[in-house]
Design a protein around this motif. Structure first.
Motif, PDB file in Angstrom:
ATOM      1  N   SER A  34      44.341   9.603  90.625  1.00 19.83           N
ATOM      2  CA  SER A  34      44.609   9.435  89.197  1.00 19.83           C
ATOM      3  C   SER A  34      45.588   8.293  88.970  1.00 19.83           C
ATOM      4  N   VAL A  89      43.734   5.120  89.034  1.00 24.11           N
ATOM      5  CA  VAL A  89      43.027   4.877  87.779  1.00 24.11           C
ATOM      6  C   VAL A  89      43.983   4.291  86.747  1.00 24.11           C
ATOM      7  N   ILE A  90      45.188   4.906  86.678  1.00 24.35           N
ATOM      8  CA  ILE A  90      46.168   4.431  85.695  1.00 24.35           C
ATOM      9  C   ILE A  90      46.555   2.995  85.989  1.00 24.35           C
ATOM     10  N   ALA A 124      43.864   0.724  84.886  1.00 25.73           N
ATOM     11  CA  ALA A 124      43.802   0.588  83.432  1.00 25.73           C
ATOM     12  C   ALA A 124      44.928  -0.297  82.932  1.00 25.73           C
ATOM     13  N   MET A 125      46.116  -0.127  83.560  1.00 26.59           N
ATOM     14  CA  MET A 125      47.258  -0.929  83.121  1.00 26.59           C
ATOM     15  C   MET A 125      47.045  -2.396  83.416  1.00 26.59           C
ATOM     16  N   ALA A 180      44.892  -3.796  80.856  1.00 25.52           N
ATOM     17  CA  ALA A 180      45.585  -4.021  79.593  1.00 25.52           C
ATOM     18  C   ALA A 180      46.430  -5.283  79.660  1.00 25.52           C
ATOM     19  N   LEU A 182      44.268  -8.319  79.534  1.00 27.96           N
ATOM     20  CA  LEU A 182      43.795  -8.535  78.168  1.00 27.96           C
ATOM     21  C   LEU A 182      44.883  -9.191  77.332  1.00 27.96           C
ATOM     22  N   GLY A 183      46.112  -8.660  77.513  1.00 27.45           N
ATOM     23  CA  GLY A 183      47.234  -9.205  76.776  1.00 27.45           C
ATOM     24  C   GLY A 183      47.420 -10.678  77.082  1.00 27.45           C
ATOM     25  N   GLY A 202      45.392 -13.120  75.220  1.00 22.67           N
ATOM     26  CA  GLY A 202      45.711 -13.349  73.830  1.00 22.67           C
ATOM     27  C   GLY A 202      46.603 -14.557  73.608  1.00 22.67           C
ATOM     28  N   PRO A 216      45.113 -14.821  59.377  1.00 21.58           N
ATOM     29  CA  PRO A 216      46.339 -15.555  59.658  1.00 21.58           C
ATOM     30  C   PRO A 216      46.133 -16.640  60.710  1.00 21.58           C
ATOM     31  N   THR A 227      38.728 -17.271  65.295  1.00 21.16           N
ATOM     32  CA  THR A 227      38.157 -16.082  65.934  1.00 21.16           C
ATOM     33  C   THR A 227      37.207 -15.370  64.978  1.00 21.16           C
ATOM     34  N   VAL A 269      31.159 -14.209  63.184  1.00 15.24           N
ATOM     35  CA  VAL A 269      30.211 -13.941  62.102  1.00 15.24           C
ATOM     36  C   VAL A 269      29.219 -15.095  61.980  1.00 15.24           C
ATOM     37  N   VAL A 297      47.099  -5.852  71.594  1.00 18.78           N
ATOM     38  CA  VAL A 297      45.895  -5.683  72.409  1.00 18.78           C
ATOM     39  C   VAL A 297      44.836  -4.903  71.616  1.00 18.78           C
ATOM     40  N   LEU A 322      43.271  -7.437  69.258  1.00 20.44           N
ATOM     41  CA  LEU A 322      42.299  -8.312  69.918  1.00 20.44           C
ATOM     42  C   LEU A 322      41.027  -7.558  70.259  1.00 20.44           C
TER      43      LEU A 322
END
Lengths: 363, 314
Positions: A6, A9-10, A13-14, A17, A20-21, A24, A222, A229, A234, B125, B128
């Motif tokens: 477990s 898994v964490i 996932a972290m 994240a 992904l951050g 940005g 903004p 983006t 669209v 996040v 996004l």
């Protein structure tokens, strides 16, 4: 066993994240410093400057490359807006100011009092605004000021509108709704774009021009990044954006028909428009009157010029020398060329020559 | 230890009571000061406002004749938060029940941890991810609702393609889900075994046992979880700012949930760069004050509900 799994898994996932951050962060912030003119003489000292945020990325890149060449020099630029830049320059708080619009007469007088010599405008950065569209089936699109104004005011709502078909002969326009995107925060990009519409299509652009978007339709997002983006997401969208955001997001870039044929947004076509500008100031004061309604063939009309406002003679000769050195570097061909990747267009040769003459005359 | 060691036990007692009292008072003073700050900054701007602050949609805060009102902000904020609650509370309670009652023992901890992890994801996040990944998933739901139920004003179709109120509600729901789940899980786990076994012994099915023993016991906890979550939904800033589609100044008013709009927090955040005069700042602070009061009222209502529940159960 199960607990370790477990945790794995964490951890996974972290990491996801975090990754992904990291995605940005704004790719446009990476500056590409020019090689720097080898001939620049390098005085030491610190310069303070403040003003326009439109030239932020450009001047930061120029500062970076200048400080690499001249290790003893420091330039600080605060992008607080043109108004603040002028105020601080008049109050003698900064060594030069950055502004998107030329000083008003009374401001110029106050600036001259501060300097004890006339203040000069030196055009340094040109930032074009492009009209971006998202229609993968359409590699090329022509707009003119009138049609653009009507689209952004919601009077033209379909891509196959007869008005669009008329200026895009031989092109199959899709039967799709136009989704308008605009800047929800106050911005120079909006100011520049709406000034153009007012000047070139005054009868169709019926709302006020300015830093705040005053249109009646569409969706606000903004910053340039937000608009880009959203427009990217669209199909059938249209938006006005700084140049670099259009190319980086692979959006369609509309050609603008100024009345003498469609013009593509390139460094050359921007330069051509700047060249047609009339010099408002005299001698080495190079404030320009941009003609948004220009009909010069091959001149792209939606541009913004940012000036550095300097004293023609500095009370402190050391400061003058440093200003001179930095601006010589900023206006050099290499530095100007390097700004292209940041979405700015280099100064056209004729203006650049005048700017360099003026810089050389700073005392 | 020796005698002196024992005597410090008393002093420790006094010290601790002093420390905790101090902490409590500090919080109260802090909240009061925040409130005083908001009111004092907002009043000068409100005094100059030429439009009705509560019912106007205008937002011109500069110049000599500022006109601004919060109607649109209030609608967007509450509508999005209500949608978020409608989605997150039932789902969160179900997740909590699954973890405490249905999941096999080995799954409970990892599943709980994973849900808690949702709370650790930074809100940008969510912004996004929401815009790029989640938007295309919610879009068909919106289209379906607006094509079938367009006679309802709240499902009226609009031209907004990106951040609709409806969509923001869904993103907020995911963001507040861990709060609802974590607290509900804790209270459900506290249900006395005697209650549960009693229900089962009387022949209740598992659902009937949950319905008669676990849920009534956990209700106050679930309510306070929901209110905590609502507080976060009302005030969420970055994700909303990133996703929301601002309306054009001259656009027509509609009750549709498929319209764009700005929440209190997103408008303040979006314009923070323009706070160049006390009057402008004051106008935004006035909006912040309304948000403050809104959150305050919501929490007060929650307190009342929980207190009344307690009276019933004890």
């Amino acid at each position: 066993m199960t607990i370790t799994r477990s945790h794995a898994v964490i951890a996974l996932a972290m990491t996801g994240a975090l990754a992904l951050g990291a995605c940005g962060t704004d790719a446009n912030k990476t500056s590409t410093g020019g090689s720097g003119a080898a001939s620049t003489d390098c005085p030491t000292g610190t310069l303070k400057a403040e003003g326009s945020s439109a030239q932020k990325a450009a001047i930061e890149a120029a500062i970076k490359s200048f400080q690499t060449t001249c290790t003893g020099a420091t330039v600080n630029y605060a992008a607080t807006g043109s108004g603040a830049g002028i105020k601080q320059f008049i109050a003698a708080q900064v060594d030069f100011g950055g502004t998107d619009s030329a000083l008003k007469d009374d401001e110029a007088a106050s600036a001259a009092t501060t300097c004890a010599a006339p203040a000069w405008h030196l055009p340094m950065v040109t930032g074009p605004v492009g009209v971006a569209y998202n229609l993968p089936s359409l590699p090329s699109l022509v707009l003119n000021a009138d049609v653009t104004a009507k689209i952004f005011l919601g009077q033209i709502t379909m891509w196959n509108d007869p008005a669009l078909a008329a200026i895009n002969p031989g092109v199959t326009l899709p039967d799709k709704k136009i989704s308008v995107f605009f800047r929800s925060d106050d911005s120079g990009t909006t100011d520049n774009f709406t000034k153009y519409l007012k000047a070139a299509a005054g009868s169709s652009w019926t709302v006020e021009s300015g830093k705040k978007w005053n249109g009646t339709v569409g969706e606000g997002k903004p910053q340039n990044a937000g608009v880009a983006t959203a427009a990217k997401g669209v199909e059938g969208s249209i938006a006005y954006l700084e140049w670099s955001y259009i190319t980086q997001n692979k959006l369609g870039l509309a050609k603008i028909d100024t009345g003498s044929g469609p013009v593509e947004l390139t460094s050359a076509s921007v330069g051509k428009m700047i060249e047609t500008a009339k010099q408002k100031g005299s001698g080495n004061d190079l404030s320009l009157t941009l003609d948004y309604a220009t009909k010069t063939p091959g001149a792209y009309p939606i541009n913004l010029v940012t000036y550095e406002v300097v004293c023609s003679t500095y009370k402190d000769p050391a400061k003058g020398k440093l200003v001179k050195a930095f601006l010589t570097h900023f206006s050099s061909v290499e530095t100007q060329k390097s700004l292209e990747s940041l979405g700015y267009a280099p100064l056209p040769a004729s203006i650049e020559a005048k700017v360099q003459t003026a810089i050389a005359a700073i005392g | 230890m020796d005698d002196r060691g024992r005597s410090t036990g008393r002093r420790a007692d006094r010290l601790f009571s002093f420390a905790s009292q101090g902490a409590g008072v500090t919080v109260l003073v802090l909240v009061t000061l925040v409130c005083v700050f908001l009111v004092s900054q907002a009043i000068p701007a409100l005094a100059r406002n030429e439009a009705s602050f509560l019912t106007s949609r205008e937002w011109t805060v500069g110049g000599d004749a500022p006109r601004f009102g919060i109607l649109e902000l209030l609608w967007t904020t509450t509508a999005a938060s209500v949608i978020a609650m409608l989605v997150a509370v039932p789902v969160g309670v179900c997740v909590a029940l699954f973890i405490t009652e249905y999941a096999p023992q080995w799954l409970r901890r990892p599943a709980g941890n994973l849900v808690d992890l949702l709370a650790a994801v930074p809100s940008i996040v969510y912004g996004l991810w929401g815009l790029i990944v989640f938007r295309p998933i919610v879009r068909p739901i919106e289209d379906w609702l607006s094509s079938r139920l367009s006679w309802l004003p709240i499902f009226e179709p609009t031209g907004i393609t990106g951040g609709t109120i409806f969509f923001i509600g869904f993103v907020l729901a995911i963001m507040i889900l861990p709060i609802v789940t974590a607290i509900s899980r804790e209270v459900f786990a506290q249900t006395p075994t005697t209650h549960k076994e009693g229900a089962l012994a009387l022949g209740a099915t598992k659902w009937e046992m949950i319905h008669t023993a676990v849920l009534p016991f956990g209700k106050p906890g679930v309510i306070s979880a929901a209110m905590l979550a609502l507080g976060r939904a009302l005030g969420e800033t970055i994700a909303v700012t990133f996703i929301v589609s601002t309306l054009a100044v001259g656009s027509d008013w509609t009750w549709s949930l498929f319209n764009g709009g700005e929440t209190f927090a997103s408008r303040i955040a979006n314009n923070a760069a323009e706070f160049d005069s006390p009057q402008k700042t004051g106008a935004f602070i006035a909006a912040g004050l309304v948000l403050f009061i809104l959150t305050f009222v919501v929490n007060a209502i929650a307190r009342v509900v929980i207190e009344r529940r307690k009276a019933f159960t004890e």
